[in-house]
Design a protein around this motif. Structure first.
Motif, short mmCIF file in Angstrom:
data_model
loop_
_atom_site.label_atom_id
_atom_site.label_comp_id
_atom_site.label_asym_id
_atom_site.label_seq_id
_atom_site.Cartn_x
_atom_site.Cartn_y
_atom_site.Cartn_z
N UNK A 1 0.84 -1.14 -0.05
CA UNK A 1 -0.25 0.04 -0.12
C UNK A 1 0.88 1.29 -0.09
N UNK A 2 2.32 1.19 0.21
CA UNK A 2 3.10 2.42 0.09
C UNK A 2 4.23 1.78 -0.40
N UNK A 3 5.01 2.82 -1.42
CA UNK A 3 6.31 2.78 -1.69
C UNK A 3 7.21 3.62 -1.16
N UNK A 4 8.02 3.15 -0.29
CA UNK A 4 9.02 4.00 0.69
C UNK A 4 10.59 3.72 0.44
N UNK A 5 11.44 3.94 1.13
CA UNK A 5 12.87 3.85 1.22
C UNK A 5 13.45 4.40 2.36
N UNK A 6 14.81 4.11 2.57
CA UNK A 6 15.66 4.42 3.54
C UNK A 6 16.38 5.57 3.04
N UNK A 7 16.66 6.59 4.06
CA UNK A 7 17.36 7.91 3.90
C UNK A 7 18.60 8.28 4.85
N UNK A 8 19.27 9.02 4.62
CA UNK A 8 20.28 9.16 5.61
C UNK A 8 20.07 10.73 6.18
N UNK A 9 19.84 10.72 7.56
CA UNK A 9 19.84 12.10 8.07
C UNK A 9 21.05 12.44 9.06
N UNK A 10 21.45 13.84 8.83
CA UNK A 10 22.89 14.21 9.50
C UNK A 10 22.31 15.76 9.96
N UNK A 11 23.30 16.24 10.77
CA UNK A 11 23.18 17.53 11.22
C UNK A 11 23.34 18.57 10.05
N UNK A 12 23.04 19.83 9.83
CA UNK A 12 22.97 20.67 8.82
C UNK A 12 24.43 20.90 8.51
N UNK A 13 25.26 21.09 9.78
CA UNK A 13 26.45 21.60 9.45
C UNK A 13 27.52 20.56 9.36
N UNK A 14 27.17 19.06 9.09
CA UNK A 14 27.73 17.95 8.63
C UNK A 14 28.03 17.90 7.34
N UNK A 15 29.46 17.99 6.84
CA UNK A 15 29.99 17.98 5.40
C UNK A 15 30.72 16.82 5.11
N UNK A 16 30.66 15.70 6.25
CA UNK A 16 31.51 14.44 5.92
C UNK A 16 30.68 13.62 5.23
N UNK A 17 29.13 13.31 5.75
CA UNK A 17 28.62 12.16 5.33
C UNK A 17 27.62 12.64 4.14
#
Length: 270
Positions: free
Chosen positions: A122-138
């Motif tokens: 009933x739903x198409x989904x997926x996984x995402x990466x969340x980081x802090x806004x100041x993170x430039x490494x990930x």
């Protein structure tokens, strides 16, 4: 001489007949109404999975999946009684048949199908990466190596995180917990449902956080039931109805403000 037996026997038979009638009536009154019971569904849900299901400040249970489950049930003449349950306890609760179904962003997987059943997606989904806004490494999957990753117990995000080389996996009971730890700098990133995360970021509930890169996976959610559930056919029929009559689209756009994705009838799990 009057034959007493001839007078007594008819009354004896009448008395026995009345007793039988009263006994049948009593049994019908006391017996459970199985037809009525079959019209009600006890559905488990975790009310921490915004915007799929959550509680308002007034205690009302709302969300995309709450609206959808009610619409599915209404389409086939069923009523729904929701029961709050931690996500990591849903599979075992279904196995024990303490609830009729569960809807809480439960991804259809080959492993889960060994012990429970699923409706059509009933739903198409997926996984995402969340980081802090100041993170430039990930920025992608490869940059998660040797990082501290937050995941929800029992989720596909937790399974996926195990594939990250040398990562330290920190488990949580709910999304708000790991996002708070991410905000506080106690972990480096979170792997979780993309739609739930994007919704929270958009609505200001996750200030100082951002979603990076493309989706890590493509997943489909299904309504979970015990194996051999007598309700599964009705649930699938209800999904078919709301997809065809436009109800699904209305609910989807209410919560996500975009066109819904195309859904397969079955998943080609190998």
């Amino acid at each position: 001489m009057i034959n007493i037996r001839k007078l007594i026997y008819p009354w004896r038979y009448l008395f026995l007949s009345l007793c039988c009638l009263l006994l049948i009536t009593a049994c019908n009154t006391l017996a459970p109404n199985t037809q009525s019971d079959n019209k009600s569904l006890k559905v488990a849900t975790d009310p921490t999975f915004i915007p799929f299901e959550f509680q308002t400040p007034q205690g009302e249970l709302v969300g995309f999946e709450i609206d959808l489950m009610r619409a599915i049930a209404q389409a086939v003449g069923l009523t729904v009684n929701f029961e709050s349950l931690p996500f990591d306890g849903m599979i075992s609760t279904l196995q024990a048949k303490r609830v009729d179904a569960a809807i809480s962003g439960i991804t259809i997987t080959k492993e889960r199908l060994k012990t429970i059943a699923f409706s059509r997606p009933y739903f198409k989904a997926g996984l995402a990466i969340t980081v802090r806004e100041d993170n430039q490494d990930i920025k992608d999957f490869n940059s998660l190596q040797e990082k501290k990753i937050g995941v929800q117990i029992g989720s596909t995000g937790a399974d996926f995180a195990k594939t990250i080389p040398n990562a330290k996996i920190i488990t949580y009971n709910s999304g708000p917990d790991f996002f708070q730890d991410l905000h506080n700098g106690n972990i480096d990133a979170v792997i979780s449902d993309a739609f739930a995360t994007l919704y929270a970021v958009k609505n200001g509930n996750l200030k100082g956080l951002k979603v990076v890169a493309d989706l890590l996976t493509e997943e489909y959610y299904g309504i979970a039931t015990p194996q051999n559930s007598p309700h599964l056919d009705a649930i699938n029929k209800g999904i078919d109805i709301v997809l065809s009559n436009g109800t699904y689209k209305q609910i989807y756009q209410k919560w996500f403000n975009v066109e819904p994705s195309q859904l397969p009838v079955e998943l080609p799990l190998k």
